[in-house]
Design a protein around this motif. Sequence first.
Motif, PDB file in Angstrom:
ATOM      1  N   ASP A  37       0.835  -1.207   0.000  1.00 32.24           N
ATOM      2  CA  ASP A  37       0.000   0.000   0.000  1.00 32.24           C
ATOM      3  C   ASP A  37       0.868   1.255   0.000  1.00 32.24           C
ATOM      4  O   ASP A  37       0.575   2.228  -0.702  1.00 32.24           O
ATOM      5  N   TRP A  38       1.915   1.225   0.805  1.00 32.34           N
ATOM      6  CA  TRP A  38       2.850   2.358   0.865  1.00 32.34           C
ATOM      7  C   TRP A  38       3.565   2.514  -0.476  1.00 32.34           C
ATOM      8  O   TRP A  38       3.704   3.626  -0.996  1.00 32.34           O
ATOM      9  N   VAL A  39       4.013   1.406  -1.057  1.00 33.93           N
ATOM     10  CA  VAL A  39       4.701   1.450  -2.352  1.00 33.93           C
ATOM     11  C   VAL A  39       3.775   2.031  -3.418  1.00 33.93           C
ATOM     12  O   VAL A  39       4.194   2.847  -4.255  1.00 33.93           O
ATOM     13  N   ALA A  40       2.500   1.636  -3.395  1.00 27.66           N
ATOM     14  CA  ALA A  40       1.544   2.143  -4.381  1.00 27.66           C
ATOM     15  C   ALA A  40       1.397   3.661  -4.277  1.00 27.66           C
ATOM     16  O   ALA A  40       1.278   4.359  -5.298  1.00 27.66           O
ATOM     17  N   GLU A  41       1.422   4.192  -3.062  1.00 29.14           N
ATOM     18  CA  GLU A  41       1.323   5.644  -2.890  1.00 29.14           C
ATOM     19  C   GLU A  41       2.586   6.340  -3.394  1.00 29.14           C
ATOM     20  O   GLU A  41       2.512   7.435  -3.975  1.00 29.14           O
ATOM     21  N   VAL A  42       3.741   5.722  -3.174  1.00 25.95           N
ATOM     22  CA  VAL A  42       4.987   6.282  -3.703  1.00 25.95           C
ATOM     23  C   VAL A  42       4.941   6.316  -5.229  1.00 25.95           C
ATOM     24  O   VAL A  42       5.302   7.319  -5.862  1.00 25.95           O
ATOM     25  N   VAL A  43       4.477   5.231  -5.828  1.00 25.68           N
ATOM     26  CA  VAL A  43       4.381   5.151  -7.284  1.00 25.68           C
ATOM     27  C   VAL A  43       3.421   6.215  -7.822  1.00 25.68           C
ATOM     28  O   VAL A  43       3.724   6.907  -8.810  1.00 25.68           O
ATOM     29  N   ALA A  44       2.277   6.371  -7.178  1.00 26.94           N
ATOM     30  CA  ALA A  44       1.302   7.365  -7.628  1.00 26.94           C
ATOM     31  C   ALA A  44       1.885   8.773  -7.555  1.00 26.94           C
ATOM     32  O   ALA A  44       1.696   9.592  -8.469  1.00 26.94           O
ATOM     33  N   ARG A  45       2.601   9.051  -6.484  1.00 25.53           N
ATOM     34  CA  ARG A  45       3.198  10.383  -6.322  1.00 25.53           C
ATOM     35  C   ARG A  45       4.308  10.604  -7.352  1.00 25.53           C
ATOM     36  O   ARG A  45       4.475  11.711  -7.872  1.00 25.53           O
TER      37      ARG A  45
END
Length: 376
Positions: free
Chosen positions: A165-173
């Motif tokens: 979930d954290w990685v997905a937010e990094v990718v989105a940003r």
Amino acid sequence: MLSVVALLLASYLALRLVLPLRCAWPLRVVLAALIYGLALHHRIVARFAGSMASPELPKLVIAALGTGFVALLLTALLVLLLDLATLASWALRRRRALSALRARWLRPGAAALALLLSLYGTWQAMVVPQVRQVEIAIADLPPAFEGYRLLQLTDIHTSRLLTGDWVAEVVARANAQRPDLIVITGDLVDGSVHARRDDVRPLADLRAPDGVIAITGNHEYYGQYRAWMDAFAALGMTVLENAHLRIARGDAALTIAGVTDPVAERYGMPKPDAAAALAGADPDAPVILLDHRPREARGHAARGVALQLSGHTHGGHIIGMDRVIARANGGFVSGLYPVDGMQLYVSNGAGLWPGFATRIGVPSEITLITLRRAAD
């Protein structure tokens, strides 16, 4: 080495903080055992739940152990400073200061302050990093690459602490910055492919017109290196192992080169070789070199590299500690450095190794670099 230092500090705290407490001795024994347990928790976890590089425990447990460990280190530092001040006051016969420094509440208060700082540090380590925008001037940058947007991710450290979930937010940003190229300068993961497969899956969603280029850090070698190289390729990354590629804009080009990590040799893998990485490169194309560690920057500058991008240091983790980390990394720890005609950028990194997940005054970052042509 980390466990030895922690054990010495735990012994110091047991002597100076726990033993003088005015409470029942069973409670003091429990407190001392807790301190020693925190000091040795990396070894204990490695024995029963994964490894030092990748503790396979619930996120909350990892966060609690990390908070306690950092609190132990900070408490030891504060108590040591108080003891040194007490010794100086005694030597200088400053009775009022000596009386204040011997206050019964002072050292337990220092421990409470250390715990609060450590809680803050753990929280900062787990937040989704903000974007840090940097402009870097490169000599002889072709006009076609003026304003080229290069996004650097480093030290993602996907783990049971920093999950999918954290990685997905990094990718989105990262994608929201609409970069021309994304580079990842090592330490993407902690653990095996089997353990982290779901957590790294969002990295496949990274998007840039010129692709996603990665290199290895030291942590890739701690768990199934070759399997991870295959996994990264399946996620759409081009991994440079002492190699380079060319990015063209018409007749103009940039060379993106990458080297392996020094720990590779310990595992029978190719050690870093900048000469091999640059062999056959276009002599007219500025070179951007990806090297997980910044310490070889001067040698790379001597090879004509225009820009080196690194991570590894995590920015030093804690204000003040950054000076120690810099000494182990050629004097480089965070930010932009001019190095013998080359530009070096050392990112604080997006994540952290779960064994020392703290940031106090050293924020994580996603780095958006805009290339500019240096003035003649």
